[in-house]
Scaffold this active site. Structure first.
Site, PDB file in Angstrom:
ATOM      1  CG  HIS A 115     -10.309   4.978  -1.853  1.00 15.78           C
ATOM      2  ND1 HIS A 115      -9.015   5.427  -1.955  1.00 15.78           N
ATOM      3  CD2 HIS A 115     -10.317   4.150  -0.782  1.00 15.78           C
ATOM      4  CE1 HIS A 115      -8.277   4.887  -0.984  1.00 15.78           C
ATOM      5  NE2 HIS A 115      -9.063   4.110  -0.263  1.00 15.78           N
ATOM      6  CG  HIS A 166      -6.862  -1.054  -0.120  1.00 20.10           C
ATOM      7  ND1 HIS A 166      -7.068  -0.259  -1.223  1.00 20.10           N
ATOM      8  CD2 HIS A 166      -7.238  -0.306   0.947  1.00 20.10           C
ATOM      9  CE1 HIS A 166      -7.552   0.915  -0.838  1.00 20.10           C
ATOM     10  NE2 HIS A 166      -7.662   0.914   0.474  1.00 20.10           N
ATOM     11  CG  HIS A 196     -12.144   4.470   7.339  1.00 23.70           C
ATOM     12  ND1 HIS A 196     -11.300   5.441   6.877  1.00 23.70           N
ATOM     13  CD2 HIS A 196     -11.778   3.345   6.658  1.00 23.70           C
ATOM     14  CE1 HIS A 196     -10.477   4.946   5.956  1.00 23.70           C
ATOM     15  NE2 HIS A 196     -10.738   3.672   5.818  1.00 23.70           N
ATOM     16  CD  GLU A 202      -7.881   5.393   3.048  1.00 30.12           C
ATOM     17  OE1 GLU A 202      -7.247   4.401   2.652  1.00 30.12           O
ATOM     18  OE2 GLU A 202      -9.125   5.437   3.038  1.00 30.12           O
TER      19      GLU A 202
END
Lengths: 119, 281
Positions: free
Chosen positions: B12, B60, B195, B242
């Protein structure tokens, strides 16, 4: 209990955002979350000191923001997504912010990527 | 009766939303990503005939704050506003909910599954949910499917275990299958892949891990369920934890579900992965 974060072990150059970090960074994070609104961003841009006082930032925390010291904002408990919000106020995007954390120029950082046009 | 007709795992990455808004999908840098989703869109709309999608995503620190950050939160509204994430509101129509299905899922999770979720009558949705929608169910004035948002805390540790996320998926499947209306439901697990965005480890990518993960999510999800958050972060980067949200999708599919599409592209700082699945015939 299996501790998911392996107490006593750490990942190099990584500051896991746990409840201790969240407590440390609460003032920074509250301010940053407040920036999720155009009017608030304008208010912050027009008088940063007033807003930082309102969120009770310490002198050190204020200096980190005004100095655009993103790495130390993270170490001070700023969650990375909130640090990105603060950086955007200074027109600093994610990749320049990242390059600074690495101690590189933006151009040097891009050279390390597979497809540097995909920004 | 409602059915789970598709499972999707997808990244995403927020820059994808900016590319959509500026119409840059066909530039050389972005075409490899967007091309991979074209057959997926056709498959979802024409073959699987998806009516509603359960999107497993994380907020977030946008609509939720770290001051009060629910571990699992389910939307129960007929509409979800587009959030301002600190950079302005994207030019998108509000996301449509399916209030009746959401309410059924909430009741089922709480009464039957001991998943005592936070129930949200109001929720503004952000890139965690919107980018997967852009990629799989793009809007043209309105969104083609209804959405049940399921928000997971993957930012402020302690976060739920990988296994718990998988079990949530199994519970969601039973919730859908006990709903008495004919609705074709897709389940989308979002985020990742490798990441890290914070600290001197910024830009950490691990494509070998990402490809291992794509293999295992298909054939052996228990191998991922057994990983600690530390292991995931060490391998794939702190923000990549995540990826546990993909396990919720996998938990909603049968053990022998078949993979239909798979793609991987890692242009900048994040491995962008895609997998789709459907239950074996």
């Amino acid at each position: 209990m299996v501790d998911q974060l392996k107490p006593g072990k750490s990942i190099k150059d990584t500051y896991v955002f746990d409840l201790k970090m969240s407590e440390r960074g609460m003032r920074i994070n509250r301010l940053a979350e407040w920036l999720n609104g155009a009017e608030n961003r304008e208010a912050f841009k027009s008088d940063m000191d007033a807003v930082m006082d309102r969120f009770e930032l310490t002198g050190e925390e204020k200096k980190l923001i005004l100095d655009n010291d993103w790495l130390n904002l993270v170490k001070a408990g700023g969650n990375i997504y909130n640090v990105v919000r603060i950086a955007a106020i200074f027109d600093v995007g994610l990749y320049p912010l990242g390059a600074q954390q690495l101690g590189m120029s933006y151009e040097e950082f891009l050279e390390t990527r597979n497809e540097k046009g995909a920004t | 009766m409602a059915m789970i007709v598709a499972g999707i795992g997808t990244s995403h990455v927020p820059s994808i939303g900016a590319v959509v808004d500026s119409g840059r999908q066909n530039t050389p840098e972005w075409k490899p990503l967007f091309d991979a989703y074209e057959p997926v869109r056709t498959w979802l709309s024409d073959e699987r005939k998806v009516d509603a999608v359960i999107v497993i995503y994380n907020d977030h620190a946008c609509d939720f704050s770290f001051s009060k950050y629910p571990t699992f939160a389910v939307g129960a509204a007929s509409e979800y506003a587009i959030a301002d994430e600190g950079f302005g509101v994207r030019p998108l129509p509000p996301v449509k909910g399916d209030l009746d299905l959401s309410a059924h899922i909430c009741r089922h999770l709480v009464y039957e599954e001991e998943f005592d979720i936070t129930i949200c009558k109001e929720m503004a949705v952000e890139h965690g949910l919107l980018v997967p929608m852009d990629l799989c169910f793009p809007q043209q004035g309105e969104w083609p499917v209804k959405v049940i948002p399921v928000q997971v805390n993957v930012l402020q540790h302690p976060i739920p275990t990988a296994l718990r996320c998988f079990k949530l998926g199994a519970a969601l499947r039973r919730a859908v299958e006990s709903y008495d209306r004919d609705v074709n439901v897709a389940v989308m697990g979002t985020g990742g892949m490798s990441h890290q965005l914070h600290g001197e480890r910024f830009g950490h990518l691990n494509s070998d891990f990402d490809n291992w993960f794509l293999d295992k999510i298909e054939s052996d999800p228990q191998a991922i369920c057994g990983m600690t958050h530390f292991d995931l972060m060490e391998q794939a980067g702190a923000e990549a934890v995540e990826l546990i949200m993909w396990l919720t999708m996998r938990g909603a599919m049968t053990p022998d579900a078949q993979r239909i599409h798979r793609n991987y592209y890692a242009p900048m700082t994040t491995g962008m992965g895609l997998i789709t699945m459907q239950d074996a015939a």
